[in-house]
Structure formats: C-alpha cells, structure tokens
Motif scaffolding. Sequence first.
Motif, PDB file in Angstrom:
ATOM      1  N   GLU A  55       3.465 -16.903 -11.869  1.00 19.18           N
ATOM      2  CA  GLU A  55       4.146 -15.878 -12.656  1.00 19.18           C
ATOM      3  C   GLU A  55       3.200 -15.226 -13.660  1.00 19.18           C
ATOM      4  N   ALA A  56       2.295 -16.003 -14.230  1.00 18.29           N
ATOM      5  CA  ALA A  56       1.318 -15.437 -15.166  1.00 18.29           C
ATOM      6  C   ALA A  56       0.392 -14.466 -14.445  1.00 18.29           C
ATOM      7  N   ALA A  57      -0.107 -14.864 -13.288  1.00 19.32           N
ATOM      8  CA  ALA A  57      -0.997 -13.977 -12.520  1.00 19.32           C
ATOM      9  C   ALA A  57      -0.261 -12.717 -12.098  1.00 19.32           C
ATOM     10  N   THR A  58       0.985 -12.871 -11.681  1.00 17.21           N
ATOM     11  CA  THR A  58       1.772 -11.709 -11.265  1.00 17.21           C
ATOM     12  C   THR A  58       2.038 -10.783 -12.440  1.00 17.21           C
ATOM     13  N   ARG A  59       2.371 -11.329 -13.591  1.00 13.50           N
ATOM     14  CA  ARG A  59       2.612 -10.501 -14.784  1.00 13.50           C
ATOM     15  C   ARG A  59       1.341  -9.763 -15.177  1.00 13.50           C
ATOM     16  N   HIS A  60       0.229 -10.490 -15.222  1.00 10.07           N
ATOM     17  CA  HIS A  60      -1.045  -9.855 -15.574  1.00 10.07           C
ATOM     18  C   HIS A  60      -1.369  -8.758 -14.560  1.00 10.07           C
ATOM     19  N   GLY A  61      -1.141  -9.058 -13.297  1.00  6.95           N
ATOM     20  CA  GLY A  61      -1.399  -8.076 -12.253  1.00  6.95           C
ATOM     21  C   GLY A  61      -0.552  -6.833 -12.403  1.00  6.95           C
ATOM     22  N   ARG A  62       0.708  -7.006 -12.740  1.00  7.13           N
ATOM     23  CA  ARG A  62       1.605  -5.861 -12.944  1.00  7.13           C
ATOM     24  C   ARG A  62       1.144  -5.028 -14.145  1.00  7.13           C
ATOM     25  N   ASP A  63       0.715  -5.700 -15.212  1.00  3.70           N
ATOM     26  CA  ASP A  63       0.227  -4.967 -16.389  1.00  3.70           C
ATOM     27  C   ASP A  63      -1.003  -4.131 -16.048  1.00  3.70           C
ATOM     28  N   VAL A  64      -1.917  -4.714 -15.286  1.00  2.52           N
ATOM     29  CA  VAL A  64      -3.120  -3.968 -14.881  1.00  2.52           C
ATOM     30  C   VAL A  64      -2.735  -2.808 -13.968  1.00  2.52           C
ATOM     31  N   ARG A  65      -1.871  -3.071 -12.990  1.00  4.90           N
ATOM     32  CA  ARG A  65      -1.444  -2.002 -12.073  1.00  4.90           C
ATOM     33  C   ARG A  65      -0.815  -0.849 -12.856  1.00  4.90           C
ATOM     34  N   ASP A  66      -0.010  -1.159 -13.860  1.00  8.78           N
ATOM     35  CA  ASP A  66       0.609  -0.123 -14.673  1.00  8.78           C
ATOM     36  C   ASP A  66      -0.444   0.702 -15.410  1.00  8.78           C
ATOM     37  N   ARG A  67      -1.489   0.047 -15.873  1.00 11.42           N
ATOM     38  CA  ARG A  67      -2.586   0.785 -16.526  1.00 11.42           C
ATOM     39  C   ARG A  67      -3.309   1.679 -15.527  1.00 11.42           C
ATOM     40  N   LEU A  68      -3.512   1.172 -14.306  1.00 10.23           N
ATOM     41  CA  LEU A  68      -4.171   1.976 -13.277  1.00 10.23           C
ATOM     42  C   LEU A  68      -3.335   3.200 -12.920  1.00 10.23           C
ATOM     43  N   TRP A 127      -3.183  -3.441  -6.796  1.00  7.83           N
ATOM     44  CA  TRP A 127      -4.197  -2.687  -7.535  1.00  7.83           C
ATOM     45  C   TRP A 127      -4.909  -1.706  -6.606  1.00  7.83           C
ATOM     46  N   THR A 128      -5.270  -2.186  -5.428  1.00  9.93           N
ATOM     47  CA  THR A 128      -5.967  -1.334  -4.464  1.00  9.93           C
ATOM     48  C   THR A 128      -5.073  -0.173  -4.052  1.00  9.93           C
ATOM     49  N   GLU A 129      -3.811  -0.445  -3.802  1.00 15.39           N
ATOM     50  CA  GLU A 129      -2.884   0.626  -3.425  1.00 15.39           C
ATOM     51  C   GLU A 129      -2.724   1.644  -4.539  1.00 15.39           C
ATOM     52  N   GLN A 130      -2.650   1.174  -5.795  1.00 12.17           N
ATOM     53  CA  GLN A 130      -2.495   2.097  -6.918  1.00 12.17           C
ATOM     54  C   GLN A 130      -3.735   2.980  -7.071  1.00 12.17           C
ATOM     55  N   LEU A 131      -4.909   2.374  -6.980  1.00 14.07           N
ATOM     56  CA  LEU A 131      -6.143   3.173  -7.071  1.00 14.07           C
ATOM     57  C   LEU A 131      -6.260   4.132  -5.887  1.00 14.07           C
ATOM     58  N   SER A 132      -5.902   3.670  -4.717  1.00 11.13           N
ATOM     59  CA  SER A 132      -5.939   4.522  -3.531  1.00 11.13           C
ATOM     60  C   SER A 132      -5.020   5.722  -3.721  1.00 11.13           C
ATOM     61  N   ARG A 133      -3.844   5.501  -4.252  1.00 11.80           N
ATOM     62  CA  ARG A 133      -2.899   6.586  -4.519  1.00 11.80           C
ATOM     63  C   ARG A 133      -3.516   7.598  -5.487  1.00 11.80           C
ATOM     64  N   ALA A 134      -4.127   7.088  -6.557  1.00 12.37           N
ATOM     65  CA  ALA A 134      -4.763   7.991  -7.529  1.00 12.37           C
ATOM     66  C   ALA A 134      -5.891   8.793  -6.880  1.00 12.37           C
ATOM     67  N   LEU A 135      -6.671   8.138  -6.052  1.00 17.74           N
ATOM     68  CA  LEU A 135      -7.781   8.833  -5.384  1.00 17.74           C
ATOM     69  C   LEU A 135      -7.267   9.863  -4.372  1.00 17.74           C
ATOM     70  N   ARG A 136      -6.186   9.563  -3.674  1.00 21.76           N
ATOM     71  CA  ARG A 136      -5.590  10.547  -2.747  1.00 21.76           C
ATOM     72  C   ARG A 136      -5.068  11.747  -3.528  1.00 21.76           C
ATOM     73  N   GLU A 137      -4.384  11.476  -4.637  1.00 22.59           N
ATOM     74  CA  GLU A 137      -3.861  12.560  -5.476  1.00 22.59           C
ATOM     75  C   GLU A 137      -4.992  13.397  -6.053  1.00 22.59           C
ATOM     76  N   ALA A 138      -6.167  12.784  -6.200  1.00 22.22           N
ATOM     77  CA  ALA A 138      -7.339  13.494  -6.722  1.00 22.22           C
ATOM     78  C   ALA A 138      -8.102  14.220  -5.619  1.00 22.22           C
ATOM     79  N   GLY A 139      -7.630  14.112  -4.373  1.00 23.31           N
ATOM     80  CA  GLY A 139      -8.220  14.906  -3.306  1.00 23.31           C
ATOM     81  C   GLY A 139      -8.942  14.162  -2.200  1.00 23.31           C
ATOM     82  N   LEU A 140      -9.042  12.846  -2.271  1.00 27.14           N
ATOM     83  CA  LEU A 140      -9.716  12.105  -1.191  1.00 27.14           C
ATOM     84  C   LEU A 140      -8.785  11.929   0.001  1.00 27.14           C
TER      85      LEU A 140
END
Length: 186
Positions: A55-68, A127-140
């Motif tokens: 649960e700690a890893a998942t919470r930390h992961g969600r917080d990072v994903r939200d920042r991404l 995290w990878t999916e969130q960054l991928s989404r941002a990169l697609r939205e940025a034109g990749l």
Amino acid sequence: MAKETRGRMVDAAVDALRQRGLQGMSFTDVLAQSGAARGAIYHHFPGGKNQLAAEAATRHGRDVRDRLAEFGASGPEGVATAFVEFARPVAEAAAQGVGCAVAAVTVPADEENGELCRAAASVFTSWTEQLSRALREAGLPAADAEEKAALLIALLEGAQVLCRASGDTEPFERAVRAALPLFADS
C-alpha cells in the motif's frame, strides 16, 4: 480517525521504505513516526508487513503519477525537460541515501514477495503510461512515446541506485546528458 491513522501509517511506511528499504522497514518505526497505537498494525493491515509495504508503494506511485500528469504538452523536449527537473531532487536525495519506495519493495524478489513485485510493476507501468500520454500529447507518435517514456523511467530508477551507491548526482547528470538529445528533434 481510523482513516487518518491508516493514512499516517502508510505515509510513515513510504518514508521507511525510502530510507531503509523493505528489509529495514519495521512496524516499530512506522508506529513511532505515525503516532499509531500498536494494535493499529493488524487492525489496518491484517496482511502484515507485505500489505503495508504494498500500500505504501502504491500510494507513493500514485503521488508520483499525479505529478507526472501535471507536465504540459510543450513539445517532447519540454516534457523530457520537465521530467528531468522533477527527477533531479530525487537523484539528490538518492545521493544522500534515500531511495525509491516502489523499487524498495522489489528486493528481495522471491515468491513470498511476489505481490510486492506485482504492485511495483503496476506502479512503474502507470508512470510509463502517464509519461507516454504526455509525450503523445506533445506530438510524438505512440510507439516513440512509449519507448521514450520507458527510457525516462529507467533513467530515474537506475540513476537513483547509482547516485545512492556513489553518494553524488553525477550518474544522473550523465544519463540526462545522454537522454535529452533524443527528445530534441522529436
């Protein structure tokens, strides 16, 4: 109140995982930092240490994903640069001995901790999916975005280990110098 206690315990577990890893995380430390009573452990986490760590890893992961998710679509290079600026303090903390709470639950990677590895894999995928989404939205294009997002996550996680081992941020900075040009002409 019970929800607050549980949340404080998860927050304390995130800190313990980052500072001491899974093997070094103890209920005693989590209780002391969270201010929870001893009986709260198995009340909130009947699955014991593994449940709390997952649960700690998942919470930390969600917080990072939200920042991404906050990265704007300012072109692929802009997304990569925003990621590097987000990651730089993480590398600095790693150089001081603080690691990743998500990566911490993957060691040791035995059958007993399989649930923890699955939780970490899920977080890294998000995290990878969130960054991928941002990169697609940025034109990749989608395929390039997925590959480059995976590269950035690997850069972050690998650099943390190297920075922690060396006690400085040079491994991170070297990786950044090698990776950022890959986004320049995207």
